[in-house]
Write an enzyme that holds these catalytic residues in place. Structure first.
Site, PDB file in Angstrom:
ATOM      1  N   LEU A  11       0.614  -1.074   0.092  1.00  0.00           N
ATOM      2  CA  LEU A  11      -0.009  -0.024   0.006  1.00  0.00           C
ATOM      3  C   LEU A  11       0.871   1.096  -0.022  1.00  0.00           C
ATOM      4  O   LEU A  11       0.537   2.189  -0.626  1.00  0.00           O
ATOM      5  CB  LEU A  11      -0.917  -0.113   1.106  1.00  0.00           C
ATOM      6  CG  LEU A  11      -2.345   0.537   1.068  1.00  0.00           C
ATOM      7  CD1 LEU A  11      -3.034   0.200  -0.030  1.00  0.00           C
ATOM      8  CD2 LEU A  11      -3.224   0.500   2.353  1.00  0.00           C
ATOM      9  N   LYS A 176     -15.862  -1.248   9.040  1.00  0.00           N
ATOM     10  CA  LYS A 176     -14.788  -1.769   8.526  1.00  0.00           C
ATOM     11  C   LYS A 176     -14.573  -3.036   9.635  1.00  0.00           C
ATOM     12  O   LYS A 176     -13.986  -3.971   9.022  1.00  0.00           O
ATOM     13  CB  LYS A 176     -13.592  -1.080   8.022  1.00  0.00           C
ATOM     14  CG  LYS A 176     -12.527  -1.614   7.202  1.00  0.00           C
ATOM     15  CD  LYS A 176     -12.767  -1.956   5.943  1.00  0.00           C
ATOM     16  CE  LYS A 176     -11.664  -2.826   5.275  1.00  0.00           C
ATOM     17  NZ  LYS A 176     -10.344  -2.709   5.539  1.00  0.00           N
ATOM     18  N   ASN A 184     -11.299 -11.853   7.865  1.00  0.00           N
ATOM     19  CA  ASN A 184     -10.195 -11.955   7.812  1.00  0.00           C
ATOM     20  C   ASN A 184      -9.695 -13.223   8.833  1.00  0.00           C
ATOM     21  O   ASN A 184      -8.947 -13.908   8.189  1.00  0.00           O
ATOM     22  CB  ASN A 184      -9.156 -10.915   8.672  1.00  0.00           C
ATOM     23  CG  ASN A 184      -9.130  -9.562   7.402  1.00  0.00           C
ATOM     24  OD1 ASN A 184      -9.948  -9.422   6.707  1.00  0.00           O
ATOM     25  ND2 ASN A 184      -8.250  -8.978   7.406  1.00  0.00           N
ATOM     26  N   GLU A 256      -2.936  -9.094  12.337  1.00  0.00           N
ATOM     27  CA  GLU A 256      -3.489  -7.779  12.785  1.00  0.00           C
ATOM     28  C   GLU A 256      -4.575  -8.315  13.675  1.00  0.00           C
ATOM     29  O   GLU A 256      -5.506  -7.304  14.141  1.00  0.00           O
ATOM     30  CB  GLU A 256      -3.830  -6.661  11.897  1.00  0.00           C
ATOM     31  CG  GLU A 256      -2.639  -6.340  11.109  1.00  0.00           C
ATOM     32  CD  GLU A 256      -3.049  -5.358   9.811  1.00  0.00           C
ATOM     33  OE1 GLU A 256      -2.946  -3.949   9.920  1.00  0.00           O
ATOM     34  OE2 GLU A 256      -3.852  -5.531   9.117  1.00  0.00           O
TER      35      GLU A 256
HETATM   36  O1  KPL Z   1      -9.522  -5.443   4.526  1.00  0.00           O
HETATM   37  C1  KPL Z   1      -9.536  -6.627   4.051  1.00  0.00           C
HETATM   38  C2  KPL Z   1      -8.215  -7.273   4.132  1.00  0.00           C
HETATM   39  O2  KPL Z   1      -7.992  -8.263   3.267  1.00  0.00           O
HETATM   40  O3  KPL Z   1      -7.599  -7.284   5.022  1.00  0.00           O
HETATM   41  C3  KPL Z   1     -10.827  -6.960   3.157  1.00  0.00           C
HETATM   42  C4  KPL Z   1     -11.775  -6.056   2.962  1.00  0.00           C
HETATM   43  C5  KPL Z   1     -11.201  -8.323   3.701  1.00  0.00           C
HETATM   44  C6  KPL Z   1     -10.535  -7.369   1.743  1.00  0.00           C
HETATM   45  O4  KPL Z   1      -9.626  -8.511   1.551  1.00  0.00           O
END
Ligand code: KPL
Length: 300
Positions: A11, A176, A184, A256
């Site tokens: 990222l 989220k 996850n 995480e």
């Molecule tokens: O945020 C994500 C992740 O993989 O950490 C999602 C939204 C589940 C997309 O894969």
């Protein structure tokens, strides 16, 4: 704008490449200083960006107007704490990671702090970053000093759309968090892509019920059904994704989970609530993580 990006993973490199191409004066900041960061990004439509960008220039850091933090949640507090004394007091800090609770770990400070989440999917393949799919980045203020920084959303949107500004970012963060509490750990346990979770509707509903209960107690109006529908939409729209937690488990990296399900369980405990299914998933992921970390450290 002068910008430092802390964390040059998938990222981080995506943001570095896009902000550089918009004409911003960007640098990366690496834990182990190097003379430059080789940024190599392939976009979903096949175009590529390949360039060495500067890193770890203390003067650039001191003059930065934005510190964009793209580290994993568990790396944030020590890395940001080390840089705080070197920042201009007006430099905004934008924390972009999965999960919640990192800000509570920072020492008291008066920097304008913003938090956000993103649905852009990017992954590393060797020394290349593949921008798998575009998405939306939601950002907003979490400290009083950051309330007037909505222009940052516009600046970031020009570089990597879409970026949406929320005066109440905590509510978006909780939604989220709900997605991450479901997708996850389940993808990491079943070793499957996000879309395959459609096979587990009952387990998803149970997890959403537990999350919505805590959200209500935290003052965010929601319903189990609304949350379940939202999670199912994300499962469908990211069906081909390998979730970040599954990527971490497959490559035996620290996950995480402490900031995703762990944060949820800590907030639940403070309201005297017990969440059996989330607690069970938390234990299973921690057991997996402890196993490979113990073996990696050479312990019996
Ligand atoms: O945020 C994500 C992740 O993989 O950490 C999602 C939204 C589940 C997309 O894969």
């Amino acid at each position: 704008m002068k910008i430092t990006i802390l964390g040059c993973g998938a990222l981080g490199q995506l943001w570095l490449s896009r902000l550089y191409q918009q004409g911003h004066d960007v640098q990366g900041w690496l834990r182990v200083p190097q003379p430059f960061c080789a940024v190599n990004v392939i976009e979903p439509e096949g175009t590529s960006f390949n360039r060495n960008l500067p890193t770890n220039d203390p003067e650039h850091l001191a003059q930065s107007e934005l510190l964009l933090v793209t580290l994993k949640a568990w790396q944030v507090s020590s890395a940001v704490s080390a840089l705080l004394p070197r920042l201009n007091p007006r430099c905004a800090i934008l924390l972009l990671h999965n999960g919640m609770g990192t800000q509570d770990e920072l020492p008291a400070n008066s920097q304008p702090i913003l938090q956000g989440t993103t649905t852009h999917a990017a992954r590393r393949e060797g020394s290349t970053i593949i921008h798998v799919a575009g998405g939306t980045t939601h950002i907003g203020p979490t400290s009083p000093a950051a309330i007037h920084l909505s222009h940052l959303a516009e600046m970031l949107h020009q570089a990597l759309p879409d970026v949406a500004w929320h005066n109440n970012i905590a509510s978006a963060n909780w939604r989220k968090l709900a997605v991450n509490c479901v997708i996850n750990p389940l993808t990491a346990l079943y070793d499957c892509r996000n879309g395959e979770l459609q096979r587990y509707p009952e387990q998803i509903e149970t997890l959403c019920r537990e999350v919505s209960g805590v959200m209500e107690m935290e003052g965010y109006h929601t319903s189990c059904e609304g949350l379940r529908q939202y999670v199912m939409e994300v499962i469908q729209s990211t069906a081909d994704n390998i979730s970040s937690m599954l990527q971490d488990v497959r490559t035996q990296r620290h996950t995480e989970i402490d900031y995703i399900t762990g944060y949820l369980l800590r907030r639940a405990r403070s309201h005297g609530m017990i969440l059996p299914e989330n607690a069970r998933l938390f234990e299973l992921i921690k057991r997996k993580e402890n196993e490979y970390e113990r073996i990696g450290a050479g312990l019996p």
